[in-house]
Design a protein around this motif. Structure first.
Motif, PDB file in Angstrom:
ATOM      1  N   ARG A  38      -5.911   6.425 -15.186  1.00 39.99           N
ATOM      2  CA  ARG A  38      -6.255   7.608 -14.390  1.00 39.99           C
ATOM      3  C   ARG A  38      -5.443   8.825 -14.814  1.00 39.99           C
ATOM      4  N   ALA A  39      -4.162   8.625 -15.104  1.00 42.67           N
ATOM      5  CA  ALA A  39      -3.310   9.745 -15.504  1.00 42.67           C
ATOM      6  C   ALA A  39      -3.788  10.352 -16.822  1.00 42.67           C
ATOM      7  N   ILE A  40      -4.057   9.493 -17.802  1.00 46.61           N
ATOM      8  CA  ILE A  40      -4.500   9.982 -19.113  1.00 46.61           C
ATOM      9  C   ILE A  40      -5.852  10.677 -18.999  1.00 46.61           C
ATOM     10  N   THR A  41      -6.768  10.081 -18.241  1.00 51.22           N
ATOM     11  CA  THR A  41      -8.099  10.666 -18.078  1.00 51.22           C
ATOM     12  C   THR A  41      -8.029  12.007 -17.363  1.00 51.22           C
ATOM     13  N   PHE A  42      -7.223  12.077 -16.303  1.00 49.90           N
ATOM     14  CA  PHE A  42      -7.121  13.313 -15.518  1.00 49.90           C
ATOM     15  C   PHE A  42      -6.497  14.440 -16.327  1.00 49.90           C
ATOM     16  N   TRP A  43      -5.319  14.191 -16.899  1.00 55.52           N
ATOM     17  CA  TRP A  43      -4.598  15.268 -17.576  1.00 55.52           C
ATOM     18  C   TRP A  43      -5.276  15.712 -18.867  1.00 55.52           C
ATOM     19  N   SER A  44      -5.976  14.812 -19.542  1.00 57.33           N
ATOM     20  CA  SER A  44      -6.633  15.184 -20.800  1.00 57.33           C
ATOM     21  C   SER A  44      -8.070  15.640 -20.594  1.00 57.33           C
ATOM     22  N   GLY A  45      -8.542  15.591 -19.359  1.00 52.17           N
ATOM     23  CA  GLY A  45      -9.931  15.958 -19.102  1.00 52.17           C
ATOM     24  C   GLY A  45     -10.907  14.986 -19.739  1.00 52.17           C
ATOM     25  N   GLY A  46     -10.480  13.739 -19.907  1.00 47.42           N
ATOM     26  CA  GLY A  46     -11.341  12.720 -20.487  1.00 47.42           C
ATOM     27  C   GLY A  46     -11.365  12.695 -22.006  1.00 47.42           C
ATOM     28  N   LYS A  47     -10.565  13.533 -22.661  1.00 47.27           N
ATOM     29  CA  LYS A  47     -10.578  13.601 -24.127  1.00 47.27           C
ATOM     30  C   LYS A  47      -9.768  12.483 -24.777  1.00 47.27           C
ATOM     31  N   ASN A  73       0.861  -1.185   0.000  1.00 41.52           N
ATOM     32  CA  ASN A  73       0.000   0.000   0.000  1.00 41.52           C
ATOM     33  C   ASN A  73       0.896   1.233   0.000  1.00 41.52           C
ATOM     34  N   SER A  74       0.981   1.892  -1.140  1.00 42.84           N
ATOM     35  CA  SER A  74       1.900   3.027  -1.276  1.00 42.84           C
ATOM     36  C   SER A  74       1.490   4.235  -0.444  1.00 42.84           C
ATOM     37  N   ASP A  75       0.246   4.267   0.049  1.00 47.34           N
ATOM     38  CA  ASP A  75      -0.201   5.401   0.862  1.00 47.34           C
ATOM     39  C   ASP A  75       0.620   5.552   2.140  1.00 47.34           C
ATOM     40  N   SER A  76       1.237   4.450   2.583  1.00 44.73           N
ATOM     41  CA  SER A  76       2.013   4.518   3.820  1.00 44.73           C
ATOM     42  C   SER A  76       3.389   5.148   3.614  1.00 44.73           C
ATOM     43  N   VAL A  77       3.814   5.286   2.348  1.00 41.89           N
ATOM     44  CA  VAL A  77       5.129   5.886   2.080  1.00 41.89           C
ATOM     45  C   VAL A  77       5.047   7.128   1.188  1.00 41.89           C
ATOM     46  N   ASN A  78       4.000   7.232   0.377  1.00 44.14           N
ATOM     47  CA  ASN A  78       3.847   8.396  -0.498  1.00 44.14           C
ATOM     48  C   ASN A  78       3.098   9.517   0.215  1.00 44.14           C
ATOM     49  N   ASP A 129      -8.776  18.132  -0.064  1.00 48.61           N
ATOM     50  CA  ASP A 129      -8.644  18.439  -1.487  1.00 48.61           C
ATOM     51  C   ASP A 129      -8.043  19.833  -1.675  1.00 48.61           C
ATOM     52  N   TYR A 130      -7.517  20.074  -2.882  1.00 52.75           N
ATOM     53  CA  TYR A 130      -7.058  21.414  -3.255  1.00 52.75           C
ATOM     54  C   TYR A 130      -7.955  21.860  -4.405  1.00 52.75           C
ATOM     55  N   PRO A 131      -9.141  22.393  -4.086  1.00 58.06           N
ATOM     56  CA  PRO A 131     -10.155  22.685  -5.113  1.00 58.06           C
ATOM     57  C   PRO A 131      -9.737  23.721  -6.149  1.00 58.06           C
ATOM     58  N   SER A 132      -8.847  24.636  -5.790  1.00 65.82           N
ATOM     59  CA  SER A 132      -8.444  25.683  -6.735  1.00 65.82           C
ATOM     60  C   SER A 132      -7.837  25.098  -8.003  1.00 65.82           C
ATOM     61  N   PHE A 133      -7.166  23.948  -7.865  1.00 66.52           N
ATOM     62  CA  PHE A 133      -6.538  23.300  -9.009  1.00 66.52           C
ATOM     63  C   PHE A 133      -7.118  21.914  -9.275  1.00 66.52           C
ATOM     64  N   SER A 134      -8.284  21.647  -8.688  1.00 62.85           N
ATOM     65  CA  SER A 134      -8.989  20.371  -8.889  1.00 62.85           C
ATOM     66  C   SER A 134      -8.121  19.167  -8.529  1.00 62.85           C
ATOM     67  N   LEU A 135      -7.375  19.292  -7.442  1.00 70.09           N
ATOM     68  CA  LEU A 135      -6.513  18.201  -6.995  1.00 70.09           C
ATOM     69  C   LEU A 135      -7.188  17.466  -5.838  1.00 70.09           C
ATOM     70  N   PRO A 136      -7.527  16.180  -6.012  1.00 73.37           N
ATOM     71  CA  PRO A 136      -8.161  15.424  -4.930  1.00 73.37           C
ATOM     72  C   PRO A 136      -7.170  15.097  -3.821  1.00 73.37           C
ATOM     73  N   ARG A 137      -7.680  14.877  -2.641  1.00 69.49           N
ATOM     74  CA  ARG A 137      -6.821  14.644  -1.481  1.00 69.49           C
ATOM     75  C   ARG A 137      -5.960  13.392  -1.606  1.00 69.49           C
ATOM     76  N   ASN A 138      -6.430  12.408  -2.387  1.00 69.13           N
ATOM     77  CA  ASN A 138      -5.672  11.155  -2.498  1.00 69.13           C
ATOM     78  C   ASN A 138      -4.639  11.173  -3.626  1.00 69.13           C
ATOM     79  N   MET A 139      -4.482  12.306  -4.303  1.00 67.71           N
ATOM     80  CA  MET A 139      -3.474  12.394  -5.367  1.00 67.71           C
ATOM     81  C   MET A 139      -2.077  12.446  -4.753  1.00 67.71           C
ATOM     82  N   THR A 140      -1.151  11.697  -5.335  1.00 68.14           N
ATOM     83  CA  THR A 140       0.217  11.677  -4.825  1.00 68.14           C
ATOM     84  C   THR A 140       0.911  12.999  -5.112  1.00 68.14           C
ATOM     85  N   ALA A 141       1.442  13.607  -4.064  1.00 60.48           N
ATOM     86  CA  ALA A 141       2.175  14.865  -4.203  1.00 60.48           C
ATOM     87  C   ALA A 141       3.682  14.633  -4.208  1.00 60.48           C
TER      88      ALA A 141
END
Length: 232
Positions: free
Chosen positions: A193-202, A100-105, A115-127
């Protein structure tokens, strides 16, 4: 026995084009369901082996390698092997799947409390990959979780490079291939998830049922005189 050599990427593209045009349910999406297109071209083929090749396929007989990356499957295997006592690739993959990478990331939520709503970043996104390790003691760090984090880190990097490459060439159909992805649910999920997020589903991230056979099939076709038009 006479051995005849053919170009690896030409074989890969030839085999893939043949299946894309002849097998109706060859392509599938991560979230389920088969994908079909009236014309598979143009598309971006991302071949993930030890490293990565990004191939822009314009038509059945025209393609070019537009980019590459040295961070691929061998990167995952090398890092996991250096951190653990595992000496087999399949065992390394099983180890990563159990972690489970959540314990180290470090996530967006760890930094901002949610969440960081100003940039549409969900709380579970790896920073920050491995960002929590600095505050952990060695004895509290199970080998499964860092292995999972390495797998996710490599996969996420591939996804971001793929999006940037597809955006540069105005391509919306993306096919992923390579032994690294075979049965690799974590990698496929991260790429989707990466392709969907960055392309806005396009953009469409697509995976292939006969992964591992394209090169051999392409070599067979080329050896028997099939051209790009014949394959299409």
């Amino acid at each position: 026995v006479k051995v005849v050599k053919y170009d690896e990427m030409q074989c890969l593209i030839s085999g893939l084009n043949f299946l894309l045009n002849r097998v109706p349910d060859e392509v599938f999406g991560y979230e389920g369901g088969m994908q079909s297109f009236a014309d598979p071209h143009p598309y971006l083929l991302v071949n993930v082996g030890s490293g990565i090749s990004f191939l822009r396929c314009i038509s059945a007989d025209k393609f070019e390698r537009v980019m590459g990356s040295a961070i691929g499957g061998a990167t995952f295997w090398g890092l996991v092997r250096s951190m653990t006592k595992v000496r087999d690739y399949d065992e390394a993959m099983k180890l990563a799947m159990a972690g489970n990478s959540d314990s180290v990331n470090m996530t967006v939520g760890d930094i901002y409390g949610g969440d960081y709503p100003s940039f549409s970043l969900p709380r579970n996104m790896t920073a920050s990959f491995f960002g929590k390790v600095r505050s952990l003691t060695p004895l509290s760090l199970l080998i499964e979780s860092p292995s999972n984090a390495v797998l996710f880190m490599v996969s996420n990097n591939i996804g971001q490079l793929t999006y940037l490459t597809a955006q540069k060439y105005g391509i919306e159909k993306i096919y992923f291939s390579g032994n690294f992805l075979r049965g690799n649910e974590i990698a496929m999920q991260a790429l989707h998830r990466a392709i969907t997020f960055w392309s806005g589903g396009k953009m469409r991230s697509c995976f292939l049922r006969h992964e591992g056979h394209f090169g051999a099939l392409g070599a067979f076709l080329l050896h028997n005189g099939f051209t790009g038009e014949d394959i299409a």
